[in-house]
Design a protein around this motif. Structure first.
Motif, PDB file in Angstrom:
ATOM      1  N   ARG A 154      11.842 -59.145 -32.053  1.00 23.83           N
ATOM      2  CA  ARG A 154      11.879 -58.504 -30.736  1.00 23.83           C
ATOM      3  C   ARG A 154      13.087 -57.560 -30.623  1.00 23.83           C
ATOM      4  NH1 ARG A 154      10.528 -62.905 -27.280  1.00 23.83           N
ATOM      5  NH2 ARG A 154       8.558 -62.137 -26.458  1.00 23.83           N
ATOM      6  N   ARG A 155      14.214 -58.008 -31.136  1.00 21.74           N
ATOM      7  CA  ARG A 155      15.463 -57.242 -30.994  1.00 21.74           C
ATOM      8  C   ARG A 155      15.499 -56.037 -31.937  1.00 21.74           C
ATOM      9  NH1 ARG A 155      18.317 -61.149 -32.171  1.00 21.74           N
ATOM     10  NH2 ARG A 155      18.760 -60.713 -34.371  1.00 21.74           N
ATOM     11  N   GLU A 156      15.216 -56.260 -33.222  1.00 25.22           N
ATOM     12  CA  GLU A 156      15.430 -55.212 -34.215  1.00 25.22           C
ATOM     13  C   GLU A 156      14.240 -54.265 -34.360  1.00 25.22           C
ATOM     14  OE1 GLU A 156      16.975 -56.561 -37.951  1.00 25.22           O
ATOM     15  OE2 GLU A 156      18.226 -58.111 -37.009  1.00 25.22           O
ATOM     16  N   MET A 157      13.031 -54.796 -34.276  1.00 23.89           N
ATOM     17  CA  MET A 157      11.862 -53.942 -34.490  1.00 23.89           C
ATOM     18  C   MET A 157      11.598 -53.012 -33.315  1.00 23.89           C
ATOM     19  SD  MET A 157      10.660 -54.488 -37.535  1.00 23.89           S
ATOM     20  CE  MET A 157       8.985 -53.854 -37.471  1.00 23.89           C
TER      21      MET A 157
ATOM     22  N   ASN B 259       8.233 -56.253 -45.919  1.00 23.16           N
ATOM     23  CA  ASN B 259       9.269 -56.759 -45.021  1.00 23.16           C
ATOM     24  C   ASN B 259       9.343 -55.852 -43.795  1.00 23.16           C
ATOM     25  OD1 ASN B 259      12.109 -56.628 -43.900  1.00 23.16           O
ATOM     26  ND2 ASN B 259      12.314 -58.398 -45.230  1.00 23.16           N
ATOM     27  N   PRO B 260       9.081 -56.367 -42.610  1.00 22.01           N
ATOM     28  CA  PRO B 260       8.989 -55.483 -41.446  1.00 22.01           C
ATOM     29  C   PRO B 260      10.282 -54.730 -41.151  1.00 22.01           C
ATOM     30  CG  PRO B 260       8.964 -57.787 -40.777  1.00 22.01           C
ATOM     31  CD  PRO B 260       8.800 -57.772 -42.256  1.00 22.01           C
ATOM     32  N   TYR B 261      11.418 -55.349 -41.425  1.00 25.99           N
ATOM     33  CA  TYR B 261      12.691 -54.693 -41.121  1.00 25.99           C
ATOM     34  C   TYR B 261      12.944 -53.512 -42.057  1.00 25.99           C
ATOM     35  CZ  TYR B 261      13.022 -59.127 -38.726  1.00 25.99           C
ATOM     36  OH  TYR B 261      12.750 -60.217 -37.936  1.00 25.99           O
ATOM     37  N   ALA B 262      12.543 -53.643 -43.317  1.00 26.28           N
ATOM     38  CA  ALA B 262      12.662 -52.531 -44.255  1.00 26.28           C
ATOM     39  C   ALA B 262      11.689 -51.412 -43.892  1.00 26.28           C
ATOM     40  CB  ALA B 262      12.406 -53.016 -45.685  1.00 26.28           C
ATOM     41  N   LEU B 263      10.476 -51.782 -43.484  1.00 27.39           N
ATOM     42  CA  LEU B 263       9.509 -50.774 -43.053  1.00 27.39           C
ATOM     43  C   LEU B 263      10.014 -50.035 -41.823  1.00 27.39           C
ATOM     44  CD1 LEU B 263       6.160 -52.757 -43.460  1.00 27.39           C
ATOM     45  CD2 LEU B 263       7.180 -51.121 -45.059  1.00 27.39           C
ATOM     46  N   LYS B 264      10.596 -50.779 -40.910  1.00 28.79           N
ATOM     47  CA  LYS B 264      11.156 -50.170 -39.695  1.00 28.79           C
ATOM     48  C   LYS B 264      12.234 -49.155 -40.054  1.00 28.79           C
ATOM     49  CE  LYS B 264      12.278 -49.813 -35.269  1.00 28.79           C
ATOM     50  NZ  LYS B 264      11.381 -49.277 -34.225  1.00 28.79           N
ATOM     51  N   GLU B 265      13.093 -49.505 -40.983  1.00 29.60           N
ATOM     52  CA  GLU B 265      14.182 -48.606 -41.362  1.00 29.60           C
ATOM     53  C   GLU B 265      13.643 -47.319 -41.974  1.00 29.60           C
ATOM     54  OE1 GLU B 265      18.229 -48.606 -44.139  1.00 29.60           O
ATOM     55  OE2 GLU B 265      17.082 -50.463 -43.832  1.00 29.60           O
ATOM     56  N   SER B 266      12.561 -47.423 -42.749  1.00 32.46           N
ATOM     57  CA  SER B 266      12.018 -46.256 -43.443  1.00 32.46           C
ATOM     58  C   SER B 266      11.109 -45.400 -42.569  1.00 32.46           C
ATOM     59  CB  SER B 266      11.243 -46.703 -44.688  1.00 32.46           C
ATOM     60  OG  SER B 266      12.091 -47.343 -45.612  1.00 32.46           O
TER      61      SER B 266
ATOM     62  N   GLY C  85      -1.542 -38.946 -39.753  1.00 37.93           N
ATOM     63  CA  GLY C  85      -1.656 -39.114 -38.315  1.00 37.93           C
ATOM     64  C   GLY C  85      -1.959 -40.482 -37.777  1.00 37.93           C
ATOM     65  N   LEU C  86      -1.837 -41.544 -38.585  1.00 36.08           N
ATOM     66  CA  LEU C  86      -2.033 -42.884 -38.030  1.00 36.08           C
ATOM     67  C   LEU C  86      -0.900 -43.194 -37.061  1.00 36.08           C
ATOM     68  CD1 LEU C  86      -3.708 -45.494 -38.037  1.00 36.08           C
ATOM     69  CD2 LEU C  86      -2.209 -46.345 -39.855  1.00 36.08           C
ATOM     70  N   ASP C  87      -1.253 -43.643 -35.867  1.00 35.15           N
ATOM     71  CA  ASP C  87      -0.257 -43.906 -34.830  1.00 35.15           C
ATOM     72  C   ASP C  87       0.276 -45.328 -34.867  1.00 35.15           C
ATOM     73  OD1 ASP C  87      -0.387 -41.316 -33.270  1.00 35.15           O
ATOM     74  OD2 ASP C  87      -2.487 -41.914 -33.194  1.00 35.15           O
ATOM     75  N   VAL C  88      -0.607 -46.300 -35.145  1.00 36.94           N
ATOM     76  CA  VAL C  88      -0.228 -47.715 -35.102  1.00 36.94           C
ATOM     77  C   VAL C  88      -0.871 -48.423 -36.287  1.00 36.94           C
ATOM     78  CG1 VAL C  88      -0.258 -49.858 -33.759  1.00 36.94           C
ATOM     79  CG2 VAL C  88      -0.190 -47.650 -32.568  1.00 36.94           C
ATOM     80  N   ILE C  89      -0.087 -49.209 -37.021  1.00 38.62           N
ATOM     81  CA  ILE C  89      -0.645 -50.055 -38.072  1.00 38.62           C
ATOM     82  C   ILE C  89      -0.452 -51.508 -37.660  1.00 38.62           C
ATOM     83  CG2 ILE C  89       1.490 -50.021 -39.480  1.00 38.62           C
ATOM     84  CD1 ILE C  89      -0.484 -50.053 -41.943  1.00 38.62           C
ATOM     85  N   GLU C  90      -1.533 -52.283 -37.724  1.00 39.85           N
ATOM     86  CA  GLU C  90      -1.531 -53.648 -37.199  1.00 39.85           C
ATOM     87  C   GLU C  90      -1.703 -54.654 -38.327  1.00 39.85           C
ATOM     88  OE1 GLU C  90      -3.280 -57.408 -35.863  1.00 39.85           O
ATOM     89  OE2 GLU C  90      -4.361 -55.850 -36.967  1.00 39.85           O
ATOM     90  N   SER C  91      -1.005 -55.728 -38.197  1.00 43.61           N
ATOM     91  CA  SER C  91      -0.904 -56.902 -39.038  1.00 43.61           C
ATOM     92  C   SER C  91       0.512 -56.989 -39.573  1.00 43.61           C
ATOM     93  CB  SER C  91      -1.924 -56.946 -40.181  1.00 43.61           C
ATOM     94  OG  SER C  91      -1.867 -58.222 -40.796  1.00 43.61           O
ATOM     95  N   VAL C  92       0.916 -55.992 -40.402  1.00 46.04           N
ATOM     96  CA  VAL C  92       2.284 -55.963 -40.959  1.00 46.04           C
ATOM     97  C   VAL C  92       2.596 -57.352 -41.522  1.00 46.04           C
ATOM     98  CG1 VAL C  92       4.650 -55.184 -40.599  1.00 46.04           C
ATOM     99  CG2 VAL C  92       2.835 -54.324 -39.104  1.00 46.04           C
ATOM    100  N   GLN C  93       1.871 -57.692 -42.556  1.00 46.34           N
ATOM    101  CA  GLN C  93       1.885 -59.036 -43.132  1.00 46.34           C
ATOM    102  C   GLN C  93       3.124 -59.205 -44.003  1.00 46.34           C
ATOM    103  OE1 GLN C  93      -1.830 -59.749 -45.084  1.00 46.34           O
ATOM    104  NE2 GLN C  93      -1.307 -61.830 -45.671  1.00 46.34           N
ATOM    105  N   PRO C  94       4.141 -59.921 -43.545  1.00 46.05           N
ATOM    106  CA  PRO C  94       5.428 -59.912 -44.245  1.00 46.05           C
ATOM    107  C   PRO C  94       5.407 -60.616 -45.590  1.00 46.05           C
ATOM    108  CG  PRO C  94       5.490 -61.507 -42.455  1.00 46.05           C
ATOM    109  CD  PRO C  94       4.194 -60.748 -42.320  1.00 46.05           C
ATOM    110  N   GLU C  95       4.396 -61.443 -45.845  1.00 46.23           N
ATOM    111  CA  GLU C  95       4.320 -62.140 -47.126  1.00 46.23           C
ATOM    112  C   GLU C  95       3.871 -61.224 -48.262  1.00 46.23           C
ATOM    113  OE1 GLU C  95       3.566 -64.838 -43.687  1.00 46.23           O
ATOM    114  OE2 GLU C  95       2.547 -63.042 -44.426  1.00 46.23           O
ATOM    115  N   ALA C  96       3.229 -60.101 -47.925  1.00 43.41           N
ATOM    116  CA  ALA C  96       2.723 -59.190 -48.952  1.00 43.41           C
ATOM    117  C   ALA C  96       3.872 -58.368 -49.542  1.00 43.41           C
ATOM    118  CB  ALA C  96       1.660 -58.269 -48.349  1.00 43.41           C
ATOM    119  N   ALA C  97       3.646 -57.857 -50.744  1.00 45.49           N
ATOM    120  CA  ALA C  97       4.693 -57.143 -51.480  1.00 45.49           C
ATOM    121  C   ALA C  97       5.227 -55.954 -50.699  1.00 45.49           C
ATOM    122  CB  ALA C  97       4.142 -56.669 -52.824  1.00 45.49           C
ATOM    123  N   ARG C  98       6.524 -55.892 -50.567  1.00 48.36           N
ATOM    124  CA  ARG C  98       7.247 -54.765 -49.959  1.00 48.36           C
ATOM    125  C   ARG C  98       6.853 -54.534 -48.501  1.00 48.36           C
ATOM    126  NH1 ARG C  98       5.348 -53.825 -54.614  1.00 48.36           N
ATOM    127  NH2 ARG C  98       3.667 -52.479 -53.887  1.00 48.36           N
TER     128      ARG C  98
END
Length: 336
Positions: A300-303, A260-267, A245-258
């Motif tokens: 801004r566009r893809e996420m 990548n915000p665009y891959a996370l968005k897709e999944s 039930g987590l609604d929002v996750i903040e930071s989304v640090q793209p340098e960390a393993a796996r």
């Protein structure tokens, strides 16, 4: 729509014409930006999409000298250098015999809570956050960081009891948020480092997942959304936090393993809102201004496709960021 309404639309996975954002920076960066722009008028152009309004109290602290203090768990910290470090844990052995674990009442302060309530009432155009002040991974405040990692493996019964006591403390402080009309309860719990989940995903699922479900359920019972700050890589447990039930996750640090915000968005982009994603250890300090602007436009566009996104640097813009790069971030955020 107001900034608050835009954020809520995104969290409910509905696209908006404006993509909401937050923009934080270190004081030195702000001073350099003031000099660049010839004043601080640019600051007033930052749209207050999100308002951090405070908490329900403060953690008790006893000053021992100019460099040390003792916290509510009895742990002594060195505070004259960053990051602060544990000098002496409050609980020195894997036993609660003779140890008084603090209750929620020790953290409450009516004046602090009233101040938070006032800021919420003054921020009705913004998406408002209230913080309980503790989270589960702060078990290491009791035992020290290394000992906590050892306890997870070598003293599982003790660690589960410690974690359960921290859960009850957190639930008590979340309950104190019930009469504050904020939109969300936000906590900060760094589940991962750059490589992955600190204690491993299986152990996290066994120890933390059911307890965070209780916390998120208690938050939702108040009619509030659950928001979590998490540095490092949470990729291996993202499906789990969505499930509980987590609604929002903040930071989304793209340098960390796996992460990548665009891959996370897709999944997962149709089931959770991502807040962050602009690299504070990569793109912002080391990219060219043109590369920074291009990445912000792509985020801004893809996420934001289908909703579920709040634009932000993964960390406040750091002191080591060149001025021209900080300028590119500000101009792109405020002009987009």
């Amino acid at each position: 729509m107001t900034p608050r309404e835009i954020v809520l639309e995104q969290i409910h996975h509905r696209e908006t014409e404006q993509v909401p954002y937050t923009l934080a920076f270190e004081p030195d960066v702000g001073a350099r930006l003031d000099a660049h722009f010839g004043g601080d008028a640019w600051r007033r152009r930052i749209v207050p999409y999100v308002a951090h309004c405070g908490g329900v109290g403060t953690a008790p602290s006893q000053k021992l000298d100019d460099a040390h203090h003792r916290d509510a768990f009895g742990t002594v910290w060195r505070t004259d250098e960053l990051p602060s470090s544990v000098v002496e844990p409050g609980l020195k052995t894997a036993s609660f015999q003779g140890y008084a674990f603090p209750e929620a009442g020790a953290f409450l302060d009516p004046a602090v809570k009233e101040g938070t309530r006032k800021r919420v009432s003054e921020s009705t155009d913004s998406f408002t956050l209230v913080a309980p002040g503790v989270c589960l991974w702060q078990t290491w405040y009791v035992r020290g960081f290394e000992e906590t990692l050892v306890d997870c493996v070598a003293e599982p019964d003790f660690y589960e009891e410690l974690l359960e006591r921290m859960t009850e403390l957190t639930l008590g402080l979340v309950a104190e948020c019930a009469d504050i009309p904020a939109d969300a309860v936000m906590m900060g719990d760094d589940w991962g480092d750059q490589r992955g989940v600190l204690i491993g995903p299986e152990r996290w699922r066994r120890l933390f997942k059911p307890r965070y479900k209780r916390i998120f359920d208690a938050t939702h019972d108040q009619g509030k959304l659950a928001v979590m700050h998490c540095c490092g890589s949470a990729a291996d447990i993202l499906g789990d936090v969505v499930e509980i039930g987590l609604d929002v996750i903040e930071s989304v640090q793209p340098e960390a393993a796996r992460m990548n915000p665009y891959a996370l968005k897709e999944s997962w982009g149709d089931r959770i809102t991502f807040w962050g994603g602009l690299g504070s250890q990569s793109t912002i300090p080391f990219g060219t201004p043109a590369e920074i602007r291009a990445e912000i436009r792509r985020l801004r566009r893809e996420m934001s496709t289908g909703g579920g996104y709040i634009l932000a640097p993964a960390k406040p813009i750091r002191t080591e960021t060149p001025t021209e790069n900080a300028v590119a971030v500000v101009e792109e955020f405020l002009g987009g």
